[in-house]
Motif scaffolding. Structure first.
Motif, PDB file in Angstrom:
ATOM      1  N   ALA A 185       0.834  -1.210   0.000  1.00  0.00           N
ATOM      2  CA  ALA A 185       0.000   0.000   0.000  1.00  0.00           C
ATOM      3  C   ALA A 185       0.865   1.255   0.000  1.00  0.00           C
ATOM      4  CB  ALA A 185      -0.932  -0.015   1.215  1.00  0.00           C
ATOM      5  N   ARG A 187       3.716   1.591  -1.286  1.00  0.00           N
ATOM      6  CA  ARG A 187       4.306   1.740  -2.621  1.00  0.00           C
ATOM      7  C   ARG A 187       3.276   2.087  -3.678  1.00  0.00           C
ATOM      8  NH1 ARG A 187       7.857  -3.853  -2.236  1.00  0.00           N
ATOM      9  NH2 ARG A 187       9.790  -2.959  -1.401  1.00  0.00           N
ATOM     10  N   GLY A 188       2.013   2.018  -3.314  1.00  0.00           N
ATOM     11  CA  GLY A 188       0.959   2.255  -4.291  1.00  0.00           C
ATOM     12  C   GLY A 188       0.749   1.083  -5.208  1.00  0.00           C
ATOM     13  N   HIS A 189       1.046  -0.110  -4.739  1.00  0.00           N
ATOM     14  CA  HIS A 189       0.931  -1.327  -5.550  1.00  0.00           C
ATOM     15  C   HIS A 189      -0.369  -2.065  -5.237  1.00  0.00           C
ATOM     16  CE1 HIS A 189       5.613  -1.737  -5.952  1.00  0.00           C
ATOM     17  NE2 HIS A 189       5.102  -0.767  -6.708  1.00  0.00           N
ATOM     18  N   PRO A 190      -1.282  -2.167  -6.194  1.00  0.00           N
ATOM     19  CA  PRO A 190      -2.423  -3.077  -5.998  1.00  0.00           C
ATOM     20  C   PRO A 190      -1.935  -4.523  -6.107  1.00  0.00           C
ATOM     21  CG  PRO A 190      -2.489  -2.096  -8.192  1.00  0.00           C
ATOM     22  CD  PRO A 190      -1.354  -1.438  -7.471  1.00  0.00           C
ATOM     23  N   SER A 212       2.294  -7.456  -8.694  1.00  0.00           N
ATOM     24  CA  SER A 212       1.602  -6.204  -8.974  1.00  0.00           C
ATOM     25  C   SER A 212       2.121  -5.635 -10.283  1.00  0.00           C
ATOM     26  CB  SER A 212       1.814  -5.192  -7.847  1.00  0.00           C
ATOM     27  OG  SER A 212       1.109  -3.988  -8.098  1.00  0.00           O
ATOM     28  N   ARG A 344      -0.035   2.926   7.755  1.00  0.00           N
ATOM     29  CA  ARG A 344      -1.132   2.857   6.771  1.00  0.00           C
ATOM     30  C   ARG A 344      -2.169   3.942   7.047  1.00  0.00           C
ATOM     31  NH1 ARG A 344      -2.881  -3.323   5.652  1.00  0.00           N
ATOM     32  NH2 ARG A 344      -3.888  -2.220   3.939  1.00  0.00           N
TER      33      ARG A 344
END
Length: 344
Positions: A185, A187-190, A212, A344
């Motif tokens: 999260a 890292r902005g990785h789904p 991802s 988070r």
């Protein structure tokens, strides 16, 4: 799991359950049952390098095969007249030992066909590694005291402690997966999918792998209970999907079939080796912690003519050496590069 631990678990279960009836003979029957499923390592073919990995931990490890395996394990005693009067407890001891094997293997990374022939699912819970010195020691001590003292209680206690160890590892893994989600999260990785693999002989240090954006991201996570974790950023490697294979591979039915077999074996975690992109490796395992160097993989040869095979098995298992000093630093928290989890 390693053969010694399999034998000890089978022997301990047999001694705990049938020891009062069979005495010191029970553990031998359980030990044979505990290792017998790995007779599938004899399955192989010089013309098909993937046959061995396809059938290791296959039907001999399945729940459905346990009655057959138990009978085979009991056979050395049942064929002798002096033991036939005790055929029921003998068969039970061997069968109980046999039944432990598949379940123990399912606790590791490799994948086990527990539900064959009803399902092709390879069960792998990723709780412990194939070598677990503490679990092995617990079972060994319990078995020795049970046999020497002619008492089932040390064996029962060893099973409870061993089950507690595996349960604690499962709990640690769940905490590590929470940490993985926080890292992705930040890292902005789904995350398409993620797994958490244990490192050798412990439940504190985990190898985090998640997919991802067509990339596999690999990190190290150190967990001390659900409230305390740290992590070390690792590396990324491109996933190899079937549609990413070269046209000549996609056009060769035999080679494409072998790629699919290897992808199934490695649960889809397939990526080209960094140092040699011709090797498609099983990304669940790496010889290095700071980069991707698969322990094993395949090299495809589309259009190959005899004696060259369409698929080549590449095995670096002999080079797999655990850097004990580095592992110890990570376990004790002295290794550089570890940091607190992202908020988070």
């Amino acid at each position: 799991m390693d053969p010694l631990t399999h034998a000890l678990l089978g022997a301990t279960v047999a001694q705990a359950t049938l020891g009062p009836r069979l005495g010191r003979k029970a553990w031998m029957m359980g030990a044979l049952g505990g290792v017998l499923p790995d007779a599938d390592i004899l399955i192989g073919s010089a013309s098909d390098p993937l046959l061995a990995i396809e059938y290791h931990r296959h039907f001999t490890h399945a729940f459905a095969f346990i009655p057959v395996g138990g009978l085979l394990a009991a056979a050395p005693w049942l064929v002798r007249k002096q033991h036939r009067a005790d055929w029921r407890p003998i068969l039970s001891a061997a069968t109980f030992g046999y039944a432990t094997h598949g379940l123990l293997d399912a606790c590791t990374n490799y994948g086990t066909h527990l539900l064959w022939p009803f399902s092709d699912l390879r069960t792998a819970w990723h709780w412990i590694t194939t070598v677990g010195p503490l679990l092995t020691l617990i079972l060994l001590v319990g078995l020795v005291f049970a046999v020497r003292g002619k008492s089932r209680m040390p064996a029962v206690l060893a099973l409870l402690l061993g089950g507690g160890y595996v349960g604690a590892a499962a709990w640690q893994q769940s905490s590590a997966l929470v940490a993985q989600s926080a890292i992705a999260a930040a890292r902005g990785h789904p995350v398409v999918r993620g797994e958490m693999f244990p490192t050798v002989g412990n439940m504190l240090l985990w190898r985090s792998v998640y997919e991802s954006g067509g990339q596999l991201h690999v990190d190290r996570i150190r967990v001390l209970g659900s409230a305390s974790a740290s992590w070390k950023s690792g590396y990324s490697v491109a996933l190899m999907p079937e549609q990413g294979l070269p046209p000549e591979v996609l056009a060769d039915a035999r080679v494409l079939r072998d790629f699919r077999r290897f992808r199934y074996f490695s649960a889809g975690w397939v990526a080209p080796a960094t140092a040699d992109a011709s090797v498609l490796g099983d990304a669940r395992y790496s010889l290095r912690t700071d980069g991707y160097e698969p322990i094993w993989g395949i090299r495809l040869h589309p259009g190959a003519q005899a004696p060259l095979l369409p698929v080549e098995w590449v095995d670096h298992t002999a080079r797999n050496r655990v850097p004990v000093s580095q592992l110890w630093q990570e376990l004790t928290g002295a290794a550089p590069g570890y940091m607190a989890l992202p908020v988070r």
